[in-house]
Design an enzyme around this catalytic site. Structure first.
Site, PDB file in Angstrom:
ATOM      1  N   CYS A   2      49.801 -46.013 -31.394  1.00 18.57           N
ATOM      2  CA  CYS A   2      49.116 -46.589 -32.551  1.00 18.57           C
ATOM      3  C   CYS A   2      47.613 -46.338 -32.466  1.00 18.57           C
ATOM      4  O   CYS A   2      47.015 -46.410 -31.398  1.00 18.57           O
ATOM      5  CB  CYS A   2      49.336 -48.088 -32.694  1.00 18.57           C
ATOM      6  N   ARG A  27      48.009 -40.536 -31.780  1.00 22.39           N
ATOM      7  CA  ARG A  27      48.423 -41.766 -31.091  1.00 22.39           C
ATOM      8  C   ARG A  27      49.730 -42.335 -31.641  1.00 22.39           C
ATOM      9  O   ARG A  27      50.274 -43.296 -31.104  1.00 22.39           O
ATOM     10  CB  ARG A  27      47.328 -42.831 -31.218  1.00 22.39           C
ATOM     11  N   TRP A  74      52.957 -45.990 -33.953  1.00 22.24           N
ATOM     12  CA  TRP A  74      54.028 -45.525 -33.069  1.00 22.24           C
ATOM     13  C   TRP A  74      54.914 -46.747 -32.874  1.00 22.24           C
ATOM     14  O   TRP A  74      54.501 -47.733 -32.272  1.00 22.24           O
ATOM     15  CB  TRP A  74      53.448 -45.058 -31.734  1.00 22.24           C
ATOM     16  N   ASN A 100      47.341 -52.491 -31.975  1.00 22.01           N
ATOM     17  CA  ASN A 100      47.909 -51.516 -31.045  1.00 22.01           C
ATOM     18  C   ASN A 100      48.271 -52.294 -29.780  1.00 22.01           C
ATOM     19  O   ASN A 100      47.399 -52.927 -29.184  1.00 22.01           O
ATOM     20  CB  ASN A 100      46.861 -50.432 -30.755  1.00 22.01           C
ATOM     21  N   GLY A 101      49.543 -52.261 -29.398  1.00 20.22           N
ATOM     22  CA  GLY A 101      49.961 -52.987 -28.197  1.00 20.22           C
ATOM     23  C   GLY A 101      51.261 -53.725 -28.450  1.00 20.22           C
ATOM     24  O   GLY A 101      51.973 -53.435 -29.413  1.00 20.22           O
ATOM     25  N   GLU A 483      56.683 -29.568 -14.395  1.00 22.53           N
ATOM     26  CA  GLU A 483      55.742 -29.610 -15.508  1.00 22.53           C
ATOM     27  C   GLU A 483      56.185 -28.650 -16.626  1.00 22.53           C
ATOM     28  O   GLU A 483      56.142 -28.991 -17.811  1.00 22.53           O
ATOM     29  CB  GLU A 483      54.331 -29.290 -15.003  1.00 22.53           C
ATOM     30  N   LYS A 487      57.079 -29.788 -20.446  1.00 22.48           N
ATOM     31  CA  LYS A 487      56.426 -29.182 -21.616  1.00 22.48           C
ATOM     32  C   LYS A 487      57.471 -28.699 -22.607  1.00 22.48           C
ATOM     33  O   LYS A 487      57.389 -28.955 -23.801  1.00 22.48           O
ATOM     34  CB  LYS A 487      55.579 -27.988 -21.207  1.00 22.48           C
ATOM     35  N   GLU A 490      59.401 -31.662 -24.313  1.00 19.32           N
ATOM     36  CA  GLU A 490      58.702 -32.555 -25.238  1.00 19.32           C
ATOM     37  C   GLU A 490      58.330 -31.900 -26.556  1.00 19.32           C
ATOM     38  O   GLU A 490      58.227 -32.595 -27.558  1.00 19.32           O
ATOM     39  CB  GLU A 490      57.500 -33.241 -24.577  1.00 19.32           C
ATOM     40  N   HIS A 506      73.764 -27.731  -3.960  1.00 21.07           N
ATOM     41  CA  HIS A 506      74.297 -29.071  -3.656  1.00 21.07           C
ATOM     42  C   HIS A 506      74.808 -29.758  -4.920  1.00 21.07           C
ATOM     43  O   HIS A 506      74.952 -30.976  -4.945  1.00 21.07           O
ATOM     44  CB  HIS A 506      73.229 -29.901  -2.937  1.00 21.07           C
ATOM     45  N   LYS A 605      50.198 -39.767 -27.841  1.00 23.15           N
ATOM     46  CA  LYS A 605      49.329 -39.213 -26.801  1.00 23.15           C
ATOM     47  C   LYS A 605      49.072 -40.201 -25.656  1.00 23.15           C
ATOM     48  O   LYS A 605      49.224 -39.867 -24.504  1.00 23.15           O
ATOM     49  CB  LYS A 605      48.006 -38.786 -27.440  1.00 23.15           C
TER      50      LYS A 605
HETATM   51  O1  M6R Z   1      46.726 -40.166 -20.284  1.00 23.19           O
HETATM   52  P1  M6R Z   1      47.655 -40.011 -19.110  1.00 23.19           P
HETATM   53  O2  M6R Z   1      47.328 -38.807 -18.288  1.00 23.19           O
HETATM   54  O3  M6R Z   1      47.720 -41.243 -18.259  1.00 23.19           O
HETATM   55  O4  M6R Z   1      49.074 -39.791 -19.749  1.00 23.19           O
HETATM   56  C1  M6R Z   1      50.212 -39.701 -18.939  1.00 23.19           C
HETATM   57  C2  M6R Z   1      51.399 -39.177 -19.704  1.00 23.19           C
HETATM   58  O5  M6R Z   1      51.713 -40.027 -20.767  1.00 23.19           O
HETATM   59  C3  M6R Z   1      51.154 -37.776 -20.258  1.00 23.19           C
HETATM   60  O6  M6R Z   1      50.789 -36.888 -19.253  1.00 23.19           O
HETATM   61  C4  M6R Z   1      52.422 -37.254 -20.960  1.00 23.19           C
HETATM   62  O7  M6R Z   1      53.428 -37.064 -20.033  1.00 23.19           O
HETATM   63  C5  M6R Z   1      52.111 -35.954 -21.716  1.00 23.19           C
HETATM   64  N1  M6R Z   1      52.482 -36.106 -23.077  1.00 23.19           N
HETATM   65  C6  M6R Z   1      52.888 -34.801 -21.242  1.00 23.19           C
HETATM   66  O8  M6R Z   1      52.525 -33.633 -21.897  1.00 23.19           O
END
Ligand code: M6R
Length: 610
Positions: A2, A27, A74, A100-101, A483, A487, A490, A506, A605
């Site tokens: 949000c 956000r 969100w 937001n929260g 990683e 990527k 997501e 295994h 984000k």
């Molecule tokens: O702002 P932060 O680095 O604490 O965020 C952590 C994760 O939410 C963030 O890295 C998330 O996994 C990304 N969307 C991945 O691309």
């Protein structure tokens, strides 16, 4: 999680809010809405879906007025719908709230209000705040807000306006980010700087348990119990263009291309070139004695930052010879970790606002442990509350999928590892010099690698139609695989898993069948042969293998179907290069599938709720 924005002044607020929300859409983008005060009334416009839906609505019937709050959502409590969209009002339409929260005790408060006869229109926790304000109103908005927040548990950044006191807007913060922008005869609130930067570069950052009473020509900061606060404003140094797409189709692609600059900026002023040493003494106040005494490091982070932490484990253990554990913050905060008096907790967070990372940090500090934060946002909650801060200087990262933040976190970790190694004398001068030389070459090597983007685009288009895909690697290649897999998941929504290559037999090997795509990373020279054997195992099961290896490893061409090579550097530094083709693969695969790359479904984000 949000985004909220608010304006009070003399200009027409609608376009200011819409522009601000555009910058905050990263956000959350399930729905959006604004509330504008005009001539004794507060009017609301909300629309489920992207902000463009709301804009269409406003084009048909604009709202005018110079006091307004807005929100991009969100969804947490209640599905995305018009009625669950913010802003929310009390039953008489007098108190209007954006939030937001999460209000954790909202159900209890809601039940009490229902008993008193309240009828709610939404499923949200936020609507309860508006109703609570109306229920507790004592003739003064400020004291009513103070009393109401005293009843609320959880996390909140709030923007509040009240129909009968239209000379003010209230901002309140507990565990969700909120800033106040200082203008000329006008003031602003927002969840994040990009929403305000075209209007002002001077801001106040609210801390937990603080509120601001904002009129068009005054900002009064207090605690939520009413104690006045004196605070210097914060001047934002970066410019508007840094937060814009700059000709790129997506923020993600722009940010991938910004990595060489992010490396250079993160290295700047941290290498003493005269003596070939890393110098972090201006930023890190730990004494040499304290650094020598560290007996273990816990790295704590979420998502991509956690993956940077996995590389960090190998790097810090090898460079500084300190045992390192790495934890996902949401697990760490509840696992009652064992801290020694000389444990150092390193939290990594791009935004510096991730709720679990913040909570893990606070739990550690309660145990008397020192916390060093690696974060990209100066002035963020993590940066303010940590004992030590090492900033990554990647500039604002807007795309939900993190790219340049990850690689600059790696650079920061290398710098930290080398700085500790110098002090602990775990690497000699010659070795330190070698590392410094190699780190300095990384930006140019990354630039070279980015020139291969068109080839990677072709690969991606071939992979884009698959629904399952595997990444394999050993040691740091495994960390990078995780990683790469995140990527891909997501933004392309292709199901993918990352496995340590030696672990395949295994169990997971059972899933490798004819034509299954496998992306195999083989950049670690000391275990290269082992990795090639693992690649042969999946090839023998008819997998279709894309190998990623170092320039010159031509023999791999015989064991795989396709190869991408990356420039050679020291083994510990390869993740900073090896990840780049994986970021591009994910980006182009998502593009080929027609996905909204910068705003993947269900995500946001900054995860500012638990
Ligand atoms: O702002 P932060 O680095 O604490 O965020 C952590 C994760 O939410 C963030 O890295 C998330 O996994 C990304 N969307 C991945 O691309």
């Amino acid at each position: 999680m949000c985004g909220i924005v608010g304006y009070i002044g003399s200009r027409n607020a609608e376009s200011i809010l819409i522009n601000g929300l555009t910058k905050l859409e990263y956000r959350g983008y399930d729905s959006a809405g604004i509330a504008v005060y005009n001539d004794g009334n507060i009017q609301l416009k909300k629309a489920v879906g992207r902000l463009s839906q709301l804009e269409e609505l406003l084009e048909q019937s604009p709202l005018s007025g110079s006091l307004a709050i807005g929100h991009t959502r969100w969804a947490t409590h209640g599905k995305p719908s018009d009625s669950n969209s913010h802003p929310h009002m009390d039953e008489k339409g007098e108190f209007v709230v954006v939030h937001n929260g999460i209000i954790e005790n909202f159900q209890e408060i809601k039940n009490e209000l229902i008993e008193k006869g309240a009828e709610f229109a939404s499923e949200t926790d936020t609507e309860v705040i508006a109703y609570l304000l109306a229920d507790m109103y004592d003739g003064d908005l400020v004291s009513t807000v103070q009393k109401a927040v005293a009843r609320m548990e959880g996390a909140y950044a709030l923007g509040i306006i009240y129909k009968h006191e239209p000379d003010k807007m209230i901002a309140v913060r507990l565990a969700s980010p909120l800033i106040v922008g200082i203008g000329e005869k006008e003031n602003f609130i927002a969840s994040d700087i990009p929403a305000l930067i075209e209007h002002t570069r001077d801001i106040y950052i609210l801390n937990d348990g603080e509120m601001a009473v904002i009129t068009s020509d005054n900002i009064q900061l207090t605690t939520t119990t009413g104690k006045p606060i004196q605070r210097d404003s914060f001047h934002v140094e970066w410019d508007v263009e840094t937060a814009e797409k700059d000709g790129f189709e997506h923020f993600m692609l722009k940010e991938i291309y910004e990595q060489p600059k992010a490396y250079r900026d993160t290295l700047l002023n941290r290498i003493d070139h005269d003596v070939n040493k890393i110098d972090l003494s201006n930023e890190i106040s730990l004494s040499q004695e304290q650094i020598r005494s560290i007996d273990k490091i816990h790295i704590v982070a979420c998502g991509t930052a956690y993956h940077a932490g996995l590389v960090g484990k190998v790097a810090l253990e090898n460079l500084a010879r300190i045992p390192v554990e790495v934890d996902v913050a949401s697990e760490y905060r509840y696992r009652n970790p064992i801290h020694t008096p000389n444990t150092l907790v390193v939290v990594i967070s791009q935004s510096g606002e991730t709720a679990d990372t913040l909570a893990a940090m606070k739990e550690s500090q309660k145990n008397g442990v020192k916390v060093l934060a690696i974060t990209n946002v100066k002035g963020s909650s993590v940066a303010r509350d940590a004992d030590e801060v090492l900033l990554t200087l990647a500039g604002p990262e807007i795309a939900v999928a993190s790219t340049k933040a990850y690689t600059s976190q790696l650079i920061a970790i290398y710098l930290l590892g080398l700085y500790f190694a110098q002090i602990r004398e775990t690497k000699n001068n010659q070795e330190i010099t070698q590392y410094i030389q190699a780190i300095k070459e990384l930006p140019a090597q990354a630039e070279k690698l980015l020139e291969f983007a068109p080839i990677i685009k072709e690969f991606s288009e071939r992979y884009a139609h698959y629904e399952d895909l595997f990444f394999i690697g050993r040691s740091m290649d495994y960390a990078v695989s995780l990683e790469g897999s995140l990527k891909l998941k997501e933004i392309s929504y292709i199901h993918s898993e990352a496995y340590p290559a030696g672990e395949l037999k295994h169990g997971t090997l059972a899933l490798i069948t004819d034509g299954i795509p496998v992306i195999a990373l083989a950049t670690q020279e000391d275990i290269y042969d082992k990795m090639v054997s693992n690649i042969k195992e999946v090839k023998a099961r008819e997998a279709y293998v894309l190998g990623i290896t170092l320039d010159g490893n031509t023999d791999l061409f015989h064991s795989v179907d396709e190869v991408i090579t990356i420039p050679r550097t020291l083994a510990l530094l390869t993740p900073a290069l090896a990840v780049i083709p994986l970021q591009l693969l994910a980006y182009y695969a998502a593009l080929a599938r027609g996905n909204d790359v910068d705003k993947p479904r269900n995500l946001a984000k900054s995860v500012t709720v638990e």
